[in-house]
Structures are given as structure tokens and as C-alpha cells.
Enzyme design. Structure first.
Site, PDB file in Angstrom:
ATOM      1  N   ARG A   5     -15.087  -5.609   0.575  1.00  0.00           N
ATOM      2  CA  ARG A   5     -14.458  -5.143   1.822  1.00  0.00           C
ATOM      3  C   ARG A   5     -13.668  -3.847   1.584  1.00  0.00           C
ATOM      4  O   ARG A   5     -12.974  -3.693   0.593  1.00  0.00           O
ATOM      5  CB  ARG A   5     -13.540  -6.243   2.330  1.00  0.00           C
ATOM      6  CG  ARG A   5     -12.723  -5.869   3.563  1.00  0.00           C
ATOM      7  CD  ARG A   5     -11.357  -5.345   3.180  1.00  0.00           C
ATOM      8  NE  ARG A   5     -10.499  -5.145   4.336  1.00  0.00           N
ATOM      9  CZ  ARG A   5      -9.372  -4.431   4.285  1.00  0.00           C
ATOM     10  NH1 ARG A   5      -8.993  -3.860   3.165  1.00  0.00           N
ATOM     11  NH2 ARG A   5      -8.641  -4.280   5.363  1.00  0.00           N
ATOM     12  N   VAL A   6     -13.802  -2.909   2.506  1.00  0.00           N
ATOM     13  CA  VAL A   6     -13.015  -1.672   2.467  1.00  0.00           C
ATOM     14  C   VAL A   6     -12.268  -1.551   3.792  1.00  0.00           C
ATOM     15  O   VAL A   6     -12.846  -1.810   4.851  1.00  0.00           O
ATOM     16  CB  VAL A   6     -13.943  -0.448   2.257  1.00  0.00           C
ATOM     17  CG1 VAL A   6     -13.174   0.844   2.428  1.00  0.00           C
ATOM     18  CG2 VAL A   6     -14.596  -0.505   0.885  1.00  0.00           C
ATOM     19  N   GLY A   7     -10.996  -1.194   3.736  1.00  0.00           N
ATOM     20  CA  GLY A   7     -10.199  -1.054   4.960  1.00  0.00           C
ATOM     21  C   GLY A   7     -10.108   0.387   5.416  1.00  0.00           C
ATOM     22  O   GLY A   7     -10.987   1.215   5.150  1.00  0.00           O
ATOM     23  N   ASP A   8      -9.036   0.697   6.103  1.00  0.00           N
ATOM     24  CA  ASP A   8      -8.851   2.040   6.674  1.00  0.00           C
ATOM     25  C   ASP A   8      -8.379   3.067   5.636  1.00  0.00           C
ATOM     26  O   ASP A   8      -8.646   4.268   5.764  1.00  0.00           O
ATOM     27  CB  ASP A   8      -7.801   1.985   7.788  1.00  0.00           C
ATOM     28  CG  ASP A   8      -6.440   1.527   7.261  1.00  0.00           C
ATOM     29  OD1 ASP A   8      -6.399   0.592   6.417  1.00  0.00           O
ATOM     30  OD2 ASP A   8      -5.407   2.110   7.657  1.00  0.00           O
ATOM     31  N   THR A  34      -0.602   2.332   7.131  1.00  0.00           N
ATOM     32  CA  THR A  34      -0.623   1.067   6.389  1.00  0.00           C
ATOM     33  C   THR A  34      -0.645  -0.088   7.376  1.00  0.00           C
ATOM     34  O   THR A  34      -0.047  -0.002   8.455  1.00  0.00           O
ATOM     35  CB  THR A  34       0.600   0.945   5.455  1.00  0.00           C
ATOM     36  OG1 THR A  34       0.597  -0.378   4.885  1.00  0.00           O
ATOM     37  CG2 THR A  34       1.924   1.172   6.162  1.00  0.00           C
ATOM     38  N   GLY A  90      -6.316  -3.017   7.956  1.00  0.00           N
ATOM     39  CA  GLY A  90      -7.264  -1.907   7.978  1.00  0.00           C
ATOM     40  C   GLY A  90      -8.279  -1.986   9.087  1.00  0.00           C
ATOM     41  O   GLY A  90      -8.641  -0.973   9.693  1.00  0.00           O
ATOM     42  N   THR A 111       0.841  -1.203   0.000  1.00  0.00           N
ATOM     43  CA  THR A 111       0.000   0.000   0.000  1.00  0.00           C
ATOM     44  C   THR A 111       0.874   1.250   0.000  1.00  0.00           C
ATOM     45  O   THR A 111       1.975   1.226   0.545  1.00  0.00           O
ATOM     46  CB  THR A 111      -0.862  -0.033   1.283  1.00  0.00           C
ATOM     47  OG1 THR A 111      -1.859  -1.029   1.131  1.00  0.00           O
ATOM     48  CG2 THR A 111      -1.526   1.291   1.591  1.00  0.00           C
TER      49      THR A 111
END
Ligand code: ASP
Length: 301
Positions: free
Chosen positions: A199-202, A222, A225, A171
Site C-alpha cells: 500500500r502507498v498513501g498520499d 499528514t 493517505g 510522518t
């Protein structure tokens, strides 16, 4: 501090060969430093530098993003301007060569902060973004990594060595303070390997994976998430500076300590405070990062 500062990261994990990233990181830092020395704004520079990082197959963002459980590429990116707290996020987008530029367009041309999936892509088309085929983003390494993660039924960080001993790539994020003292931040990612259900992370969530406020600092994170979301990591760091007046390095240390003690978190953070001081910390074995100022360049892992 006089002059400009730029810091970038290329992800964190346990299985990183720093030599592989050194030259690319250095080239991109020099490119960004040149732009800042010519008085480009922190906002322009973090976007341009992120585009370069997204275009490199070394990193898990743009070209070279990791694959989802279904073998798709779904990317997340966010940008924030410390001058006015303007921000924009693109979530779960496919076919966009540079999600960070889409995030900036969302910030500047929509009346919203976050656009996701199909809607974000429609917006991208309306604003002239070309939609690329999956082939553009795919790399051999990512396909192998995905096959391995699926075989072991694991959802893993791109730099993790949980699946095999291949090198993994990460990332990206950029933070800058320009000659006028304005701060800006970005984070862009393909997410974690073998992720499911959109899915979505931080990374694209303002306050979790990215934050910038001229009164405090610019931050990019990084790592896993879900853990960064739980502690709202980037805003946590900004609040430490605001309410405890700690240095950038002390703030990075405190935030990662909190991540570890609260949620056993794995990951890292980079910070430039309003005075132009750098801070970085991580709970994984390594984090690829580096910085440049008017008179110094340094690569760290
Ligand atoms: N934070 C990213 C995510 O959870 C992954 C990473 O930083 O490598 O999507």
C-alpha cells in the site's frame, strides 16, 4: 517578506504528548534556520532537515517507521523544487536509511519522477546507497503498536489512539522559502500501521502529499493517505492560492474543510506561500509542527 522561512511537521493524530517532541522539533528548526541564513537553497534545506527527522526514532519515517501487516518496513518519500517543478518520489522502499535523499537522487539522476519497490532499491544501489538491515529501523514502540493493530485487525494512523493508549509518533514533512524566494517541499513516511499489499498513501504522490511551485506555495500533508489522495490535497491548496489568492492560513483552513466535507478526512497540512506567510490546519486533535524565520521560532500542536 524578506529573509527565509522554514516549517516542519511530525505528523498528526489524537494521542500526542507535545512535550516529547518540543526539543527535537526546536533543534531541527534551528539547524534548518542556520542553513537558510547561510544562503543554502530551500531544496537543500528541506532535504537536510528531513534527514534529521528521518533519523529520529520519534517520527514515523526512516528509523522508527511503522510496520506493515507482515511486519516489514516499507517507506515512501517525495521532494519537490518550486523553482522548476522538478520532483522525485521513492515508493515502498526497504533498507534505505534516508528515503528522502533517494527521492532527491531520483529527481536529479533518473529521467523519471517515481520509482518504486525493487526498482527503486536497484537504483539506490547503483547510486551508492547502503542497504540497511530491518533492525536499523525497528523500535520497541513500533513493534507494540503493530501487535496491537493486528490484534484489533485495524489499519491505523501512527498517532491514532484507536488501538491503545501508547504514545504514537508521526510522518514528517518540511517546507521552506529561501533568501532568494525559492520554495521547496518534502514528505516522508513509513505509512500507516498494519498496511497490506505494498500500500502507498498520499505522502510520496506529487500533488497529494507534497507540492511546491514558486508561483503559489510549498505544501506538505499528514493524515489518512487515502483521503488526501482523493482530494489531491497539496495541489488543491496550491490551486486555491493561484485562483482565489487566499492567504496561506485561509488556504490551509479551506483545504482541511474540503477534506472533511468531501471525504470525512483526518489529517493536517502545512503551507508557506510565495510571500513567506505560514499556514497550518488539521482535523485531528493535534498536529506536531513548528516554524522558524530570521527572527522567530514557534512550536505548535
Ligand atoms: N499520510 C501518511 C500515509 O497515509 C500517513 C501519515 O501522515 O501519518 O501513508
Amino acid at each position: 517578506m524578506k529573509g527565509y522561512q522554514l516549517m516542519i511537521h511530525g505528523g498528526c493524530g489524537d494521542n500526542i504528548n507535545p512535550d516529547k517532541f518540543h526539543k527535537t522539533l526546536e533543534d531541527i528548526l534551528i539547524y534548518g534556520g542556520n542553513l537558510l541564513s547561510r544562503n543554502l537553497s530551500a531544496l537543500d534545506v528541506v532535504e537536510k532537515v528531513s534527514v534529521e527527522l528521518e533519523n529520529s526514532t520519534l517520527f514515523n519515517a526512516g528509523k522508527g517507521s511503522v510496520l506493515t501487516h507482515d511486519g516489514e518496513i516499507e517507506m515512501d518519500a517525495a521532494i519537490m523544487d518550486g523553482l522548476n517543478l522538478n520532483c522525485g518520489s521513492a515508493l515502498c522502499v526497504q533498507g534505505i536509511k534516508n528515503p528522502i535523499s533517494l527521492a532527491r537522487r531520483i529527481m536529479e539522476k533518473s529521467e523519471h519522477v517515481i520509482l518504486s519497490g525493487k526498482g527503486a532499491q536497484e537504483f539506490a544501489k547503483d547510486f551508492g546507497f547502503k542497504i540497511y538491515k530491518k533492525d536499523h529501523f525497528l523500535t520497541k514502540e513500533r513493534i507494540m503498536q503493530w501487535e496491537n493493530a493486528k490484534k484489533h485487525n485495524k489499519v491505523v494512523l501512527d498517532h491514532s489512539n484507536n488501538t491503545n493508549n501508547e504514545e504514537k509518533f508521526g510522518t514528517i514533512g518540511a517546507i521552506a522559502r529561501d533568501n532568494k524566494g525559492n520554495l521547496a517541499a518534502t514528505t516522508s513516511t513509513g505509512g500507516i500501521v498494519n498496511k497490506k499489499y505494498n500500500r502507498v498513501g498520499d505522502s510520496p504522490i506529487i500533488g497529494a502529499g507534497v507540492y511546491a511551485d514558486n508561483e503559489t506555495c510549498a505544501v506538505s500533508t499528514t493524515g489518512y493517505g487515502e483521503q488526501f489522495l482523493k482530494i489531491v490535497a497539496a495541489k488543491h491548496a496550491s490551486d486555491i492560492i493561484k485562483y482565489k489568492s487566499l492567504s496561506a492560513q485561509e488556504t490551509a483552513n479551506e483545504t482541511i474543510k474540503y477534506l472533511v466535507t468531501k471525504v470525512k478526512g483526518l489529517g493536517g497540512i502545512i503551507i508557506i506561500d510565495k510571500f513567506g506567510n505560514f499556514g497550518s490546519a488539521f482535523s485531528t486533535k493535534k498536529m506536531i509542527h513548528g516554524y522558524i524565520t530570521s527572527n522567530k521560532i514557534k512550536i505548535l500542536t
